[in-house]
Write a protein that holds these residues in place. Structure first.
Motif, PDB file in Angstrom:
ATOM      1  N   UNK A 168      -6.162  22.891   6.945  1.00 30.97           N
ATOM      2  CA  UNK A 168      -7.420  21.618   5.612  1.00 30.97           C
ATOM      3  C   UNK A 168      -6.534  21.704   4.217  1.00 30.97           C
ATOM      4  N   UNK A 169      -6.448  20.113   4.420  1.00 29.85           N
ATOM      5  CA  UNK A 169      -6.022  19.472   3.614  1.00 29.85           C
ATOM      6  C   UNK A 169      -7.360  19.143   2.358  1.00 29.85           C
ATOM      7  N   UNK A 170      -6.127  19.166   1.094  1.00 28.09           N
ATOM      8  CA  UNK A 170      -7.920  18.776  -0.496  1.00 28.09           C
ATOM      9  C   UNK A 170      -6.910  17.114   0.065  1.00 28.09           C
ATOM     10  N   UNK A 171      -8.024  16.162  -0.199  1.00 25.37           N
ATOM     11  CA  UNK A 171      -7.771  14.823  -0.263  1.00 25.37           C
ATOM     12  C   UNK A 171      -7.681  14.181  -1.236  1.00 25.37           C
ATOM     13  N   UNK A 172      -6.404  13.153  -1.504  1.00 27.47           N
ATOM     14  CA  UNK A 172      -6.031  12.420  -2.614  1.00 27.47           C
ATOM     15  C   UNK A 172      -6.801  10.817  -2.651  1.00 27.47           C
ATOM     16  N   UNK A 173      -6.538  10.944  -4.012  1.00 25.14           N
ATOM     17  CA  UNK A 173      -7.217   9.613  -4.181  1.00 25.14           C
ATOM     18  C   UNK A 173      -6.796   8.500  -3.469  1.00 25.14           C
ATOM     19  N   UNK A 174      -7.461   7.578  -2.589  1.00 25.35           N
ATOM     20  CA  UNK A 174      -7.626   6.150  -1.906  1.00 25.35           C
ATOM     21  C   UNK A 174      -8.621   4.757  -2.939  1.00 25.35           C
ATOM     22  N   UNK A 198      -6.232   2.980   7.888  1.00 26.74           N
ATOM     23  CA  UNK A 198      -5.485   1.155   8.034  1.00 26.74           C
ATOM     24  C   UNK A 198      -6.623   0.722   7.847  1.00 26.74           C
ATOM     25  N   UNK A 199      -6.368   0.638   9.668  1.00 23.18           N
ATOM     26  CA  UNK A 199      -7.747  -0.218  10.417  1.00 23.18           C
ATOM     27  C   UNK A 199      -8.712   0.035  10.262  1.00 23.18           C
ATOM     28  N   UNK A 200      -9.471   0.682   9.299  1.00 21.42           N
ATOM     29  CA  UNK A 200     -10.634   1.238   8.660  1.00 21.42           C
ATOM     30  C   UNK A 200     -11.210  -0.081   7.792  1.00 21.42           C
ATOM     31  N   UNK A 201     -10.034  -0.331   6.984  1.00 20.99           N
ATOM     32  CA  UNK A 201     -10.356  -1.086   5.679  1.00 20.99           C
ATOM     33  C   UNK A 201     -10.742  -2.917   6.531  1.00 20.99           C
ATOM     34  N   UNK A 207       0.920  -0.998   0.335  1.00 23.21           N
ATOM     35  CA  UNK A 207       0.351  -0.033   0.104  1.00 23.21           C
ATOM     36  C   UNK A 207       1.274   1.568   0.028  1.00 23.21           C
ATOM     37  N   UNK A 208       0.567   2.218  -1.650  1.00 28.53           N
ATOM     38  CA  UNK A 208       1.619   2.909  -0.937  1.00 28.53           C
ATOM     39  C   UNK A 208       0.546   4.236  -0.061  1.00 28.53           C
ATOM     40  N   UNK A 209       1.351   5.210   0.146  1.00 24.31           N
ATOM     41  CA  UNK A 209       0.847   6.615   0.508  1.00 24.31           C
ATOM     42  C   UNK A 209       0.953   7.980   0.265  1.00 24.31           C
ATOM     43  N   UNK A 210      -0.547   8.244  -0.628  1.00 24.80           N
ATOM     44  CA  UNK A 210      -0.766   9.129  -1.293  1.00 24.80           C
ATOM     45  C   UNK A 210       0.001  10.523  -0.932  1.00 24.80           C
ATOM     46  N   UNK A 211       0.314  11.846  -1.235  1.00 30.49           N
ATOM     47  CA  UNK A 211       0.080  11.714  -2.757  1.00 30.49           C
ATOM     48  C   UNK A 211       1.696  11.062  -3.161  1.00 30.49           C
ATOM     49  N   UNK A 212       2.422  11.435  -2.094  1.00 26.81           N
ATOM     50  CA  UNK A 212       4.281  11.036  -2.942  1.00 26.81           C
ATOM     51  C   UNK A 212       4.551   9.577  -2.775  1.00 26.81           C
ATOM     52  N   UNK A 213       4.070   8.930  -1.742  1.00 24.27           N
ATOM     53  CA  UNK A 213       4.711   7.676  -1.409  1.00 24.27           C
ATOM     54  C   UNK A 213       4.142   7.346  -2.635  1.00 24.27           C
ATOM     55  N   UNK A 214       3.095   7.695  -3.604  1.00 28.73           N
ATOM     56  CA  UNK A 214       3.249   6.931  -4.871  1.00 28.73           C
ATOM     57  C   UNK A 214       4.239   6.279  -5.642  1.00 28.73           C
ATOM     58  N   UNK A 215       4.891   7.421  -5.736  1.00 31.50           N
ATOM     59  CA  UNK A 215       6.082   7.705  -6.624  1.00 31.50           C
ATOM     60  C   UNK A 215       7.237   6.091  -7.024  1.00 31.50           C
ATOM     61  N   UNK A 216       7.752   6.270  -5.047  1.00 34.27           N
ATOM     62  CA  UNK A 216       8.434   5.193  -4.741  1.00 34.27           C
ATOM     63  C   UNK A 216       7.629   3.747  -4.935  1.00 34.27           C
ATOM     64  N   UNK A 242       0.700 -10.151  -7.079  1.00 30.92           N
ATOM     65  CA  UNK A 242       0.646  -8.665  -6.441  1.00 30.92           C
ATOM     66  C   UNK A 242      -0.333  -7.653  -5.932  1.00 30.92           C
ATOM     67  N   UNK A 243      -0.781  -7.675  -5.460  1.00 28.35           N
ATOM     68  CA  UNK A 243      -2.079  -6.830  -4.789  1.00 28.35           C
ATOM     69  C   UNK A 243      -1.346  -5.202  -4.504  1.00 28.35           C
ATOM     70  N   UNK A 244      -1.893  -4.532  -4.871  1.00 26.41           N
ATOM     71  CA  UNK A 244      -1.067  -2.860  -4.705  1.00 26.41           C
ATOM     72  C   UNK A 244      -2.348  -2.335  -4.668  1.00 26.41           C
ATOM     73  N   UNK A 245      -2.662  -1.169  -3.632  1.00 24.47           N
ATOM     74  CA  UNK A 245      -3.572   0.286  -3.393  1.00 24.47           C
ATOM     75  C   UNK A 245      -2.881   1.512  -3.232  1.00 24.47           C
ATOM     76  N   UNK A 246      -3.661   2.124  -2.751  1.00 24.25           N
ATOM     77  CA  UNK A 246      -3.194   3.442  -2.491  1.00 24.25           C
ATOM     78  C   UNK A 246      -4.470   4.093  -1.926  1.00 24.25           C
ATOM     79  N   UNK A 247      -3.547   4.606   0.115  1.00 25.84           N
ATOM     80  CA  UNK A 247      -4.341   5.197   0.674  1.00 25.84           C
ATOM     81  C   UNK A 247      -3.837   6.712   1.182  1.00 25.84           C
TER      82      UNK A 247
END
Lengths: 311, 173
Positions: free
Chosen positions: B78-84, B115-118, B34-43, B60-65
């Motif tokens: 306040x921050x604008x959300x990214x996509x999960x 994560x625990x909410x999933x 699971x990559x963390x949005x937004x910048x962790x996604x590049x890694x 390989x199961x891959x998600x974005x959080x």
């Protein structure tokens, strides 16, 4: 990243960016609502009062659910059965509630401008949940969200708003919003239910023939005939209205394209919309209700920002 | 401005992290990344790409959080959300969280809550490209580290990615 307004009183006060931000945030909240645990802790320390001076089913439940999904504490207030019947003024009622440390107010009132009046006198953030015949901003936003979700964009979309434009706050919010987002708008209905100068005032098309309106549009937002707001007779009977402006499946099938059908609810089945049309695949009425929660979460979340640190 | 990792070193580091994750999770059946949005996604995109070259990609199961709604500074800003996007269940799975820079630890704290909410994972591990040692504000440590660096609070670590910035490099400013 912040809205340009402190209160959500109407779409009229929002900028293009504000609307974009609310709709984009709502998209992410919609994903939250698909999770096993449909709740986030963002507004854990916020208390919200739902002040309903007028009847409501969808909007009140939708707001309450949105608040709970954001972990806010909520209080519900309905005018019937409260001290309002003893003659307490709106400002007194609200100030009394606020003295119990409430941070935000969601308000519906039958008088146009009631939330604007309140916004001038109290420090809490106010969300208008419908005021008289003025605006119903969260309905406008959820309508736009549903259109965008179904058809991919708002810009250039042809939207017909059909029915009682004169008494409709939903129509007003829709017109303001769609105009700002670059959609084309037509209002359609009997001449007595369409305000006289609407064409000049809002630069919208006006059409008195239902079939022509449907042939023109991509989306038909069908409004409810508001029996409670008709204190003068503006059409001869519901039956006649239904004959001229009622939408049924047969009419929809006779068009050369598939028009998306929307309705803010509650439907007068058999008057403005027949059951076979309301329950058809073309209708996104229940999606509108579902999206309402996500859109209201977005509005609450974005208006709660910058409340200051704990000390 | 000081280069921490140049383009070649970055590529090698990503490759190593991919191998290390695979080493600990030979049977990928019970593991999700699971990559963390937004910048962790590049890694995470690159690490996942690396792992998919080593094993059948479907494993390989891959998600974005996105953690915006779980931040602890929502009162002040306040921050604008990214996509999960987590299109699978994490119940009883081994979850590897991937992010670019581990600094105060607050993002990862929020990510654990989110994560625990999933569902309830069997185990959660953390994979980090750059670990800023001695700057933690919460007791959080990484299991896989690309590179550890010492830095002071006023410094900034910036990671450049080809798709976004036209070059690939990690610098300390």
């Amino acid at each position: 990243m912040q809205l340009s307004v402190k209160h959500l009183l109407g779409i009229r006060d929002l900028t293009h960016q504000d609307i974009q931000l609310i709709l984009d945030t709502a998209t992410e909240f919609k994903e939250v609502l698909q999770r096993p645990i449909k709740k986030v802790p963002s507004l854990r320390d916020v208390t919200i009062v739902n002040l309903f001076y007028e009847n409501s089913t969808r909007t009140r439940i939708s707001f309450e659910l949105a608040e709970k999904r954001l972990s806010a504490d909520t209080i519900n207030f309905t005018a019937s059965g409260s001290s309002v019947s003893k003659g307490e003024t709106l400002l007194d009622t609200v100030n009394n509630i606020l003295s119990m440390k409430v941070d935000m107010v969601v308000m519906r009132h039958s008088a146009s401008g009631a939330p604007h009046f309140l916004a001038k006198h109290i420090p809490a953030a106010i969300i208008n949940a419908g005021d008289g015949i003025n605006e119903h901003p969260t309905q406008g936003l959820l309508d736009a969200f549903s259109m965008r979700e179904r058809l991919g964009k708002l810009e250039g979309l042809k939207v017909a708003i059909i029915g009682d434009i004169m008494h409709s706050r939903v129509a007003m919010s829709n017109i303001y919003l769609l105009k700002k987002m670059g959609a084309e708008i037509m209002v359609a209905g009997p001449p007595t239910l369409i305000p006289k100068y609407i064409q000049e005032a809002f630069d919208v098309r006006v059409e008195y023939n239902l079939r022509k309106a449907l042939e023109w549009c991509d989306v038909a937002n069908v409004l409810r005939i508001q029996l409670e707001r008709q204190n003068q007779v503006l059409f001869s009977s519901l039956r006649e209205y239904s004959l001229a402006y009622g939408i049924n499946k047969q009419l929809l099938d006779s068009l050369n394209k598939e028009v998306v059908i929307m309705h803010p609810g509650p439907i007068n089945r058999g008057v403005e919309l027949d059951s076979d049309a309301a329950d058809s695949k073309q209708s996104i009425i229940l999606n509108q209700v579902e999206n309402g929660v996500a859109v209201r979460m977005a509005a609450l979340y974005l208006l709660s920002g910058g409340r200051g640190s704990m000390n | 401005m000081k280069t921490v990792l140049n383009e070649q070193q970055l590529a090698i580091t990503i490759k190593r992290l991919g191998h290390q994750i695979l080493e600990n999770h030979v049977n990928l059946e019970n593991t999700v990344l699971i990559g963390i949005q937004p910048r962790g996604i590049f890694v995470s995109d690159q690490i996942v790409q690396e792992i998919r070259q080593l094993v059948p990609p479907v494993l390989v199961k891959y998600g974005k959080l996105d953690i915006t709604f779980y931040r602890d500074d929502v009162r002040t800003s306040l921050h604008a959300p990214n996509h999960t996007d987590i299109p699978f269940s994490i119940e009883n799975k081994n979850v590897v969280i991937i992010d670019d820079v581990l600094w105060t630890g607050r993002t990862i704290r929020a990510a654990l809550d989110a994560l625990l909410d999933f569902g309830r994972p069997a185990k959660v591990e953390l994979c980090i490209l750059i670990d800023r040692r001695f700057s933690r504000q919460l007791p959080i440590q990484a299991d896989y580290v690309g590179k550890s660096i010492d830095s002071i609070i006023s410094q900034k670590v910036k990671v450049f990615w080809k798709e976004r910035d036209g070059k690939e490099e990690v610098v300390l400013m």
